[in-house]
Write a protein that holds these residues in place. Sequence first.
Motif, PDB file in Angstrom:
ATOM      1  N   VAL A 145      52.478 -76.817 -32.952  1.00 49.92           N
ATOM      2  CA  VAL A 145      51.030 -77.121 -33.344  1.00 49.92           C
ATOM      3  C   VAL A 145      50.698 -78.455 -33.570  1.00 49.92           C
ATOM      4  CG1 VAL A 145      49.098 -76.665 -34.919  1.00 49.92           C
ATOM      5  CG2 VAL A 145      50.379 -74.796 -34.014  1.00 49.92           C
ATOM      6  N   PRO A 146      51.606 -79.248 -34.337  1.00 54.97           N
ATOM      7  CA  PRO A 146      51.842 -80.714 -34.290  1.00 54.97           C
ATOM      8  C   PRO A 146      51.869 -81.195 -33.036  1.00 54.97           C
ATOM      9  CG  PRO A 146      53.007 -79.778 -36.198  1.00 54.97           C
ATOM     10  CD  PRO A 146      52.877 -78.681 -35.136  1.00 54.97           C
ATOM     11  N   PHE A 147      52.594 -80.797 -32.216  1.00 51.21           N
ATOM     12  CA  PHE A 147      53.006 -81.449 -30.892  1.00 51.21           C
ATOM     13  C   PHE A 147      51.715 -81.178 -30.166  1.00 51.21           C
ATOM     14  CE2 PHE A 147      54.336 -80.780 -26.399  1.00 51.21           C
ATOM     15  CZ  PHE A 147      55.061 -81.782 -26.116  1.00 51.21           C
ATOM     16  N   GLU A 148      50.975 -80.218 -30.012  1.00 52.51           N
ATOM     17  CA  GLU A 148      49.590 -80.168 -29.396  1.00 52.51           C
ATOM     18  C   GLU A 148      48.495 -81.095 -29.962  1.00 52.51           C
ATOM     19  OE1 GLU A 148      49.395 -78.531 -26.473  1.00 52.51           O
ATOM     20  OE2 GLU A 148      51.324 -78.219 -26.324  1.00 52.51           O
ATOM     21  N   LEU A 149      48.524 -81.155 -31.058  1.00 52.11           N
ATOM     22  CA  LEU A 149      47.586 -82.099 -31.848  1.00 52.11           C
ATOM     23  C   LEU A 149      47.914 -83.293 -31.461  1.00 52.11           C
ATOM     24  CD1 LEU A 149      47.148 -80.239 -35.256  1.00 52.11           C
ATOM     25  CD2 LEU A 149      45.887 -80.269 -33.374  1.00 52.11           C
ATOM     26  N   LEU A 150      48.857 -84.015 -31.444  1.00 56.84           N
ATOM     27  CA  LEU A 150      49.387 -85.019 -31.026  1.00 56.84           C
ATOM     28  C   LEU A 150      49.000 -85.292 -29.577  1.00 56.84           C
ATOM     29  CD1 LEU A 150      50.829 -87.737 -31.782  1.00 56.84           C
ATOM     30  CD2 LEU A 150      52.745 -86.807 -30.731  1.00 56.84           C
ATOM     31  N   SER A 151      49.086 -84.500 -28.688  1.00 56.59           N
ATOM     32  CA  SER A 151      48.799 -84.625 -27.252  1.00 56.59           C
ATOM     33  C   SER A 151      47.155 -84.790 -27.357  1.00 56.59           C
ATOM     34  CB  SER A 151      49.392 -83.606 -26.365  1.00 56.59           C
ATOM     35  OG  SER A 151      48.536 -82.376 -26.810  1.00 56.59           O
ATOM     36  N   VAL A 152      46.384 -84.067 -27.994  1.00 57.62           N
ATOM     37  CA  VAL A 152      44.976 -84.346 -28.243  1.00 57.62           C
ATOM     38  C   VAL A 152      44.569 -85.510 -28.589  1.00 57.62           C
ATOM     39  CG1 VAL A 152      42.749 -83.210 -29.127  1.00 57.62           C
ATOM     40  CG2 VAL A 152      44.761 -81.548 -28.096  1.00 57.62           C
ATOM     41  N   LEU A 153      45.329 -86.074 -29.769  1.00 61.89           N
ATOM     42  CA  LEU A 153      44.977 -87.304 -30.282  1.00 61.89           C
ATOM     43  C   LEU A 153      45.088 -88.421 -29.185  1.00 61.89           C
ATOM     44  CD1 LEU A 153      44.316 -88.903 -32.728  1.00 61.89           C
ATOM     45  CD2 LEU A 153      46.686 -89.192 -33.275  1.00 61.89           C
ATOM     46  N   LEU A 154      46.307 -88.238 -28.654  1.00 65.48           N
ATOM     47  CA  LEU A 154      46.632 -89.124 -27.418  1.00 65.48           C
ATOM     48  C   LEU A 154      45.658 -89.174 -26.382  1.00 65.48           C
ATOM     49  CD1 LEU A 154      50.605 -89.166 -27.439  1.00 65.48           C
ATOM     50  CD2 LEU A 154      49.425 -91.132 -28.489  1.00 65.48           C
ATOM     51  N   THR A 155      45.093 -88.202 -26.022  1.00 69.96           N
ATOM     52  CA  THR A 155      44.163 -88.111 -24.757  1.00 69.96           C
ATOM     53  C   THR A 155      42.857 -88.751 -25.438  1.00 69.96           C
ATOM     54  OG1 THR A 155      45.242 -86.061 -24.136  1.00 69.96           O
ATOM     55  CG2 THR A 155      43.058 -86.649 -23.435  1.00 69.96           C
ATOM     56  N   VAL A 156      42.229 -88.172 -26.592  1.00 74.46           N
ATOM     57  CA  VAL A 156      41.003 -88.843 -27.188  1.00 74.46           C
ATOM     58  C   VAL A 156      41.422 -90.644 -27.357  1.00 74.46           C
ATOM     59  CG1 VAL A 156      39.902 -88.912 -28.952  1.00 74.46           C
ATOM     60  CG2 VAL A 156      40.626 -86.810 -28.443  1.00 74.46           C
ATOM     61  N   ALA A 157      42.412 -91.008 -27.524  1.00 75.64           N
ATOM     62  CA  ALA A 157      42.540 -92.412 -27.893  1.00 75.64           C
ATOM     63  C   ALA A 157      42.752 -93.250 -26.321  1.00 75.64           C
ATOM     64  CB  ALA A 157      44.097 -92.732 -28.299  1.00 75.64           C
ATOM     65  N   PHE A 158      43.328 -92.413 -25.427  1.00 72.20           N
ATOM     66  CA  PHE A 158      43.005 -93.091 -23.932  1.00 72.20           C
ATOM     67  C   PHE A 158      41.673 -93.212 -23.426  1.00 72.20           C
ATOM     68  CE2 PHE A 158      43.645 -92.221 -19.326  1.00 72.20           C
ATOM     69  CZ  PHE A 158      44.253 -93.419 -19.176  1.00 72.20           C
ATOM     70  N   ILE A 159      41.038 -91.982 -23.734  1.00 75.33           N
ATOM     71  CA  ILE A 159      39.407 -91.897 -23.312  1.00 75.33           C
ATOM     72  C   ILE A 159      38.688 -93.149 -24.173  1.00 75.33           C
ATOM     73  CG2 ILE A 159      37.460 -90.524 -23.277  1.00 75.33           C
ATOM     74  CD1 ILE A 159      39.291 -88.112 -22.656  1.00 75.33           C
ATOM     75  N   GLY A 160      39.072 -93.277 -25.434  1.00 72.91           N
ATOM     76  CA  GLY A 160      38.298 -94.261 -26.299  1.00 72.91           C
ATOM     77  C   GLY A 160      38.565 -95.585 -25.749  1.00 72.91           C
ATOM     78  N   ALA A 161      39.775 -95.889 -25.308  1.00 71.44           N
ATOM     79  CA  ALA A 161      40.317 -97.291 -24.669  1.00 71.44           C
ATOM     80  C   ALA A 161      39.470 -97.545 -23.459  1.00 71.44           C
ATOM     81  CB  ALA A 161      41.686 -97.075 -24.599  1.00 71.44           C
ATOM     82  N   ILE A 162      39.425 -96.390 -22.463  1.00 66.61           N
ATOM     83  CA  ILE A 162      38.683 -96.535 -21.427  1.00 66.61           C
ATOM     84  C   ILE A 162      37.292 -96.831 -21.699  1.00 66.61           C
ATOM     85  CG2 ILE A 162      37.788 -95.333 -19.396  1.00 66.61           C
ATOM     86  CD1 ILE A 162      40.583 -94.116 -19.395  1.00 66.61           C
ATOM     87  N   ALA A 163      36.714 -96.140 -22.656  1.00 63.64           N
ATOM     88  CA  ALA A 163      35.231 -96.329 -22.830  1.00 63.64           C
ATOM     89  C   ALA A 163      34.818 -97.780 -23.354  1.00 63.64           C
ATOM     90  CB  ALA A 163      34.755 -95.471 -23.788  1.00 63.64           C
ATOM     91  N   LEU A 164      35.812 -98.227 -24.351  1.00 63.56           N
ATOM     92  CA  LEU A 164      35.741 -99.508 -24.947  1.00 63.56           C
ATOM     93  C   LEU A 164      35.710-100.738 -23.766  1.00 63.56           C
ATOM     94  CD1 LEU A 164      37.591 -99.310 -28.206  1.00 63.56           C
ATOM     95  CD2 LEU A 164      35.081 -99.539 -27.791  1.00 63.56           C
ATOM     96  N   ALA A 165      36.822-100.356 -22.821  1.00 65.33           N
ATOM     97  CA  ALA A 165      36.818-101.536 -21.795  1.00 65.33           C
ATOM     98  C   ALA A 165      35.937-101.255 -20.839  1.00 65.33           C
ATOM     99  CB  ALA A 165      38.227-101.118 -20.981  1.00 65.33           C
ATOM    100  N   LYS A 166      35.352-100.047 -20.672  1.00 58.02           N
ATOM    101  CA  LYS A 166      34.247-100.283 -19.690  1.00 58.02           C
ATOM    102  C   LYS A 166      32.885-100.834 -20.331  1.00 58.02           C
ATOM    103  CE  LYS A 166      31.674 -96.905 -16.846  1.00 58.02           C
ATOM    104  NZ  LYS A 166      31.367 -95.675 -16.314  1.00 58.02           N
ATOM    105  N   LYS A 167      32.634-100.731 -21.692  1.00 53.23           N
ATOM    106  CA  LYS A 167      31.616-101.414 -22.160  1.00 53.23           C
ATOM    107  C   LYS A 167      31.630-102.750 -22.253  1.00 53.23           C
ATOM    108  CE  LYS A 167      30.162 -99.387 -26.097  1.00 53.23           C
ATOM    109  NZ  LYS A 167      30.047 -98.972 -27.559  1.00 53.23           N
ATOM    110  N   GLU A 168      32.977-103.215 -22.488  1.00 53.25           N
ATOM    111  CA  GLU A 168      33.124-104.772 -22.395  1.00 53.25           C
ATOM    112  C   GLU A 168      32.954-105.194 -20.953  1.00 53.25           C
ATOM    113  OE1 GLU A 168      36.914-105.813 -24.042  1.00 53.25           O
ATOM    114  OE2 GLU A 168      36.420-105.082 -26.030  1.00 53.25           O
ATOM    115  N   ALA A 169      33.194-104.670 -20.000  1.00 54.77           N
ATOM    116  CA  ALA A 169      33.123-105.021 -18.475  1.00 54.77           C
ATOM    117  C   ALA A 169      31.582-105.111 -18.216  1.00 54.77           C
ATOM    118  CB  ALA A 169      33.658-104.258 -17.605  1.00 54.77           C
ATOM    119  N   GLU A 170      30.707-104.387 -18.836  1.00 52.02           N
ATOM    120  CA  GLU A 170      29.480-104.311 -18.562  1.00 52.02           C
ATOM    121  C   GLU A 170      28.557-105.464 -19.303  1.00 52.02           C
ATOM    122  OE1 GLU A 170      28.046-100.523 -19.746  1.00 52.02           O
ATOM    123  OE2 GLU A 170      28.735 -99.663 -18.216  1.00 52.02           O
TER     124      GLU A 170
END
Length: 170
Positions: A145-170
């Motif tokens: 369970v902690p292993f899977e929660l960590l993978s979800v957390l890392l995926t959300v952080a990755f998507i958040g980083a992409i969203a922030l980078a895309k916002k700065e590019a616009e």
Amino acid sequence: MFNVDITGEFIAFFAFAAIMIGGAVLMISLEKVVHMVISMAAVFLGLGGMYVLLDAEFVAFVQVLIYAGAVSILMIFGIMMTKHSGESEPVRPLHEALVAVGALSLFGLFFYAIRTTDFPDAAAAAPAEDNTMAIGELLFSGYIVPFELLSVLLTVAFIGAIALAKKEAE
């Protein structure tokens, strides 16, 4: 006072220690940030070698793969993609003196702790047959369970980083 047998493991320990200490000293003394990251990668590689000496092959592999490889490359890309001014900070002798006193105090504390600790006999603590298999079994049975929660957390952080980078590019 010390009865030490000079073995290959003993020599490898001091070689890895020299790489780590040399890389750390270069990391804090070099001027160019890219050279600092390369020095830090040397520290990570030396630490991976120390893990091999401790019969922790999986941890050594992860150390070299993630830290010496991915984190160092990520830092170099981050440095190359950001703007830097040519100004350097002024030298502050009081700060340098305080850092030297703090470093010597930390060294003294470590030296005292190592000298007063009773270490167990190396023969008594035998490593597992296959420690990578033991880590995998424990990770996928007791800590799934902690292993899977960590993978979800890392995926959300990755998507958040992409969203922030895309916002700065616009």
